[in-house]
Scaffold this active site. Structure first.
Site, PDB file in Angstrom:
ATOM      1  CB  SER A  81      31.092  89.980  -0.378  1.00  0.00           C
ATOM      2  OG  SER A  81      30.886  88.603  -0.645  1.00  0.00           O
ATOM      3  N   GLY A  82      34.302  88.877  -1.177  1.00  0.00           N
ATOM      4  CA  GLY A  82      35.130  88.355  -2.250  1.00  0.00           C
ATOM      5  C   GLY A  82      34.487  87.177  -2.956  1.00  0.00           C
ATOM      6  CE  LYS A 158      34.931  91.686   7.597  1.00  0.00           C
ATOM      7  NZ  LYS A 158      34.994  90.979   6.316  1.00  0.00           N
ATOM      8  CB  SER A 225      30.825  89.682   6.256  1.00  0.00           C
ATOM      9  OG  SER A 225      32.142  89.496   5.828  1.00  0.00           O
ATOM     10  CD  GLN A 348      24.061  85.071   7.679  1.00  0.00           C
ATOM     11  OE1 GLN A 348      24.445  85.903   6.872  1.00  0.00           O
ATOM     12  NE2 GLN A 348      24.870  84.131   8.177  1.00  0.00           N
ATOM     13  N   PRO A 350      16.303  80.411   5.469  1.00  0.00           N
ATOM     14  CG  PRO A 350      14.716  79.778   3.893  1.00  0.00           C
ATOM     15  CD  PRO A 350      15.368  80.987   4.499  1.00  0.00           C
TER      16      PRO A 350
END
Length: 364
Positions: A81-82, A158, A225, A348, A350
């Site tokens: 994750s960037g 992913k 992702s 993902q 609330p």
């Protein structure tokens, strides 16, 4: 098979020395590494090449020290994750397995993986993708030896997104796509989140019109992702299972909003660490390996009744605002700036909040 877990700081853009040192110590073998989840220091966008550099560096260490082939090492799930906005420190969490077992009355972390059926460009944002992802999550549960969905605490995925080429492919076959290319990352993530929620019984199968619209539908354990690297959903699922062995447990909760520090402590408690009613970072000792969380700017542009401007900012994207804010809260909660915070959190958690997953060391 017991799972061992290690947080590794990334000291420069292509550094994997921490993994090298762990293997050199003799505490783990290169061939025991089964997954890596990490944060890199780039911009988090499509052209964030720091993810590629970290991936190459970590796989290179495994090639240098282990006996697995290059093809086998390429199959190891590595999710990068960037974007280390604010105080977030670049780091990775590596997972290794060994043949240890444990007593049947103690549950410890286990992992399962799977790949979905092919996701066509016309599936993204539609019920077909929800169903294919749900099937793959069930397969990952089986791979982990998990029968009860309540034992599942973290599903990292992913999935593909749309490109100009895949849209043209769909049109050439007489198909339509559900969204524009530039929206497809969030739509792919959100649709995947619904697939996870369906598989785990968190929600019923959503109607087509609910996908990426009814934000009251979500998974509390999803971290999704997407990218251009694959045409299927890659599932990495973590749960607790009795007799698994090792010293680590996993738990989850949700942050109701970007300031919900109690949600972070609730996840740590759920993982098995006893905390006082009003905990502080100093209460955790060295028991927390890491916290993983998703976040999003609240689409209502409010935070506890106060107006928020991150969605109106033309200079800094709202993803970077949200990530920096939640990263600061999380770092304060656990006393460590090396926290995994990812954005694009549709379905993902609330609205304005997101899932929080904690891995803790509970001893032998």
């Amino acid at each position: 098979m017991a799972i061992d877990v290690r947080k590794i700081e990334i000291k420069s853009v292509s550094d994997a020395s921490g993994l090298d040192e762990w293997i050199a110590s003799g505490d783990v073998a290169a061939d025991e590494i089964i997954a890596v989840i990490g944060k890199t220091e780039g911009n988090g966008g499509v052209n964030d090449f720091t993810r590629i550099l970290s991936d190459q560096a970590f796989r290179g260490v495994l090639m240098n020290h282990g006996s697995r082939s290059e093809a086998e090492i390429k199959e190891i799930p590595m999710v990068w994750s960037g974007g280390c906005d604010g105080v977030i420190t670049p780091h990775a969490v590596a997972f290794a397995c060994n043949d240890a077992t444990g007593p049947a009355d103690k549950d410890r972390i286990v992992m399962g993986t799977s790949m979905s059926a092919e996701l066509l460009p016309e599936d993204i944002g539609r019920p077909a993708m929800v169903e294919k992802v749900a099937d793959a999550v069930r397969a990952a549960m089986a791979d982990a030896g998990i029968e009860d969905p309540k034992d599942v605490h973290y599903v990292q995925t992913k999935t593909p997104l749309l490109t100009v080429e895949t849209v043209q492919d769909a049109h050439s076959r007489g198909q339509t796509v559900a969204c524009e290319v530039h929206d497809s990352m969030g739509v792919s993530n959100g649709t995947t989140g619904l697939g996870i929620a369906v598989a785990l019984g968190e929600i019923d199968m959503p109607a087509a019109e609910d996908i990426c619209r009814n934000l009251d539908l979500y998974s509390a354990v999803a971290s999704c992702s997407s990218g251009v690297e694959l045409d299927r959903a890659q599932i990495v699922l973590f749960a607790n299972r009795a007799g698994a062995g090792g010293r680590y447990r996993i738990g989850h909760a949700v942050m109701q909003d970007a300031l919900d520090i109690d949600g972070i402590y609730d996840a740590i408690r759920d993982a098995g660490l006893e905390l006082p009613d009003r905990p502080r970072a100093s209460d955790l000792g060295d028991k927390v390996v890491n916290c993983f969380m998703k976040c999003e700017a609240d689409p209502r542009a409010r935070l506890r009744g106060r107006r928020q401007i991150m969605l109106d900012d033309s200079d800094v994207h709202h993803h970077r605002h949200a990530k920096a804010a939640v990263g600061g809260v999380a770092a304060t909660a656990i006393g460590d700036a090396a926290v995994f915070v990812s954005v694009d959190a549709l379905h993902q958690g609330p609205q304005g909040g997101g899932p929080v997953i904690a891995i803790v060391d509970v001893g032998e």
